[in-house]
Write a protein that holds these residues in place. Structure first.
Motif, PDB file in Angstrom:
ATOM      1  N   ARG A   1      77.817  45.439  70.402  1.00 34.86           N
ATOM      2  CA  ARG A   1      76.987  44.958  71.444  1.00 34.86           C
ATOM      3  C   ARG A   1      75.713  44.771  71.014  1.00 34.86           C
ATOM      4  N   ALA A   2      74.885  43.922  71.374  1.00 35.77           N
ATOM      5  CA  ALA A   2      73.595  43.563  71.007  1.00 35.77           C
ATOM      6  C   ALA A   2      72.913  43.087  72.406  1.00 35.77           C
ATOM      7  N   ILE A   3      71.636  43.411  72.276  1.00 32.33           N
ATOM      8  CA  ILE A   3      70.530  42.515  73.501  1.00 32.33           C
ATOM      9  C   ILE A   3      69.510  41.986  72.633  1.00 32.33           C
ATOM     10  N   MET A   4      69.522  40.673  72.775  1.00 30.97           N
ATOM     11  CA  MET A   4      68.273  39.942  72.158  1.00 30.97           C
ATOM     12  C   MET A   4      67.400  39.346  73.049  1.00 30.97           C
ATOM     13  N   TYR A   5      66.050  39.806  72.779  1.00 24.39           N
ATOM     14  CA  TYR A   5      64.843  39.120  73.541  1.00 24.39           C
ATOM     15  C   TYR A   5      64.259  37.990  72.837  1.00 24.39           C
ATOM     16  N   LYS A   6      64.226  36.724  73.167  1.00 23.60           N
ATOM     17  CA  LYS A   6      63.772  35.650  72.456  1.00 23.60           C
ATOM     18  C   LYS A   6      62.815  34.792  73.129  1.00 23.60           C
ATOM     19  N   PRO A   7      61.801  34.136  72.417  1.00 27.72           N
ATOM     20  CA  PRO A   7      60.985  33.247  73.175  1.00 27.72           C
ATOM     21  C   PRO A   7      61.765  32.163  73.951  1.00 27.72           C
ATOM     22  N   LEU A   8      61.145  31.798  74.951  1.00 27.13           N
ATOM     23  CA  LEU A   8      62.097  30.398  75.340  1.00 27.13           C
ATOM     24  C   LEU A   8      61.887  29.353  74.612  1.00 27.13           C
ATOM     25  N   GLN A   9      63.149  28.565  74.657  1.00 28.70           N
ATOM     26  CA  GLN A   9      63.353  27.467  73.856  1.00 28.70           C
ATOM     27  C   GLN A   9      63.161  27.636  72.317  1.00 28.70           C
ATOM     28  N   CYS A  10      63.397  28.604  71.683  1.00 30.23           N
ATOM     29  CA  CYS A  10      63.654  28.907  70.450  1.00 30.23           C
ATOM     30  C   CYS A  10      64.862  28.666  69.843  1.00 30.23           C
ATOM     31  N   GLY A  11      65.112  27.522  69.133  1.00 30.07           N
ATOM     32  CA  GLY A  11      66.201  27.177  68.499  1.00 30.07           C
ATOM     33  C   GLY A  11      66.910  27.953  67.145  1.00 30.07           C
ATOM     34  N   CYS A  12      65.777  28.431  66.429  1.00 32.35           N
ATOM     35  CA  CYS A  12      66.301  29.502  65.484  1.00 32.35           C
ATOM     36  C   CYS A  12      66.992  30.628  65.973  1.00 32.35           C
ATOM     37  N   CYS A  13      66.478  31.170  67.342  1.00 33.16           N
ATOM     38  CA  CYS A  13      66.902  32.590  67.807  1.00 33.16           C
ATOM     39  C   CYS A  13      68.292  32.148  68.293  1.00 33.16           C
TER      40      CYS A  13
END
Length: 154
Positions: A33-45
């Protein structure tokens, strides 16, 4: 009662199918299990989350307008930030860290806060539309310290 060769093959095929389904189900349930916080609209993420899921992780993605506070709270040293912040099994994994480095971290369980792959280097998972031009260097860090050390090269 004696089974014909056709019935033996069918019975064996069904048994193998059931075994395969059981293995697939147990792996899916046993995902890391992992939680990822990413920028809005980031395709690489998004690509990176898919990459992790294809390698045994169960990723909960949370898109945010800014990650500045998330990275500060996580203890990622200034100048070593990646594009997203991942929390996995008590560690922070910042940026496009290759999965074998994450597995190494989870196996070794060093007394650090986490690891980071700064920036968005070409050839990193999620940024693999171009070949990498240099080794991917992940750094270990401890919250509250600006000191880092090379944790892995890929």
């Amino acid at each position: 009662m004696k089974l014909s060769n056709t019935n033996k093959v069918m019975t064996l095929s069904i048994a193998l199918l059931i075994m395969g389904l059981l293995i697939f189900t147990s792996k899916a349930e046993a995902g890391i299990r992992a939680i990822m916080y990413k920028p809005l609209q980031c395709g690489c993420c998004d690509n990176y989350a898919d990459y992790l899921e294809n390698n045994g992780f169960d990723v909960d993605v949370k898109s945010m307008p800014s990650l500045v506070q998330t990275k500060r709270t996580a203890g990622v040293p200034k100048g070593y930030e990646g594009c997203h912040t991942l929390y996995v099994d008590g560690y922070v994994v910042d940026g496009l860290v290759p999965v074998n480095t994450i597995y190494k971290l989870l196996k070794e369980r060093p007394e650090i806060t986490g690891i980071t792959l700064p920036g968005m280097p070409w050839g990193a998972p999620g940024m693999d539309s171009r070949p990498k031009s240099a080794p991917l260097v992940s750094y270990g860090f401890q919250k509250g310290s600006s000191d880092t050390f090379v944790y892995a090269r890929n």
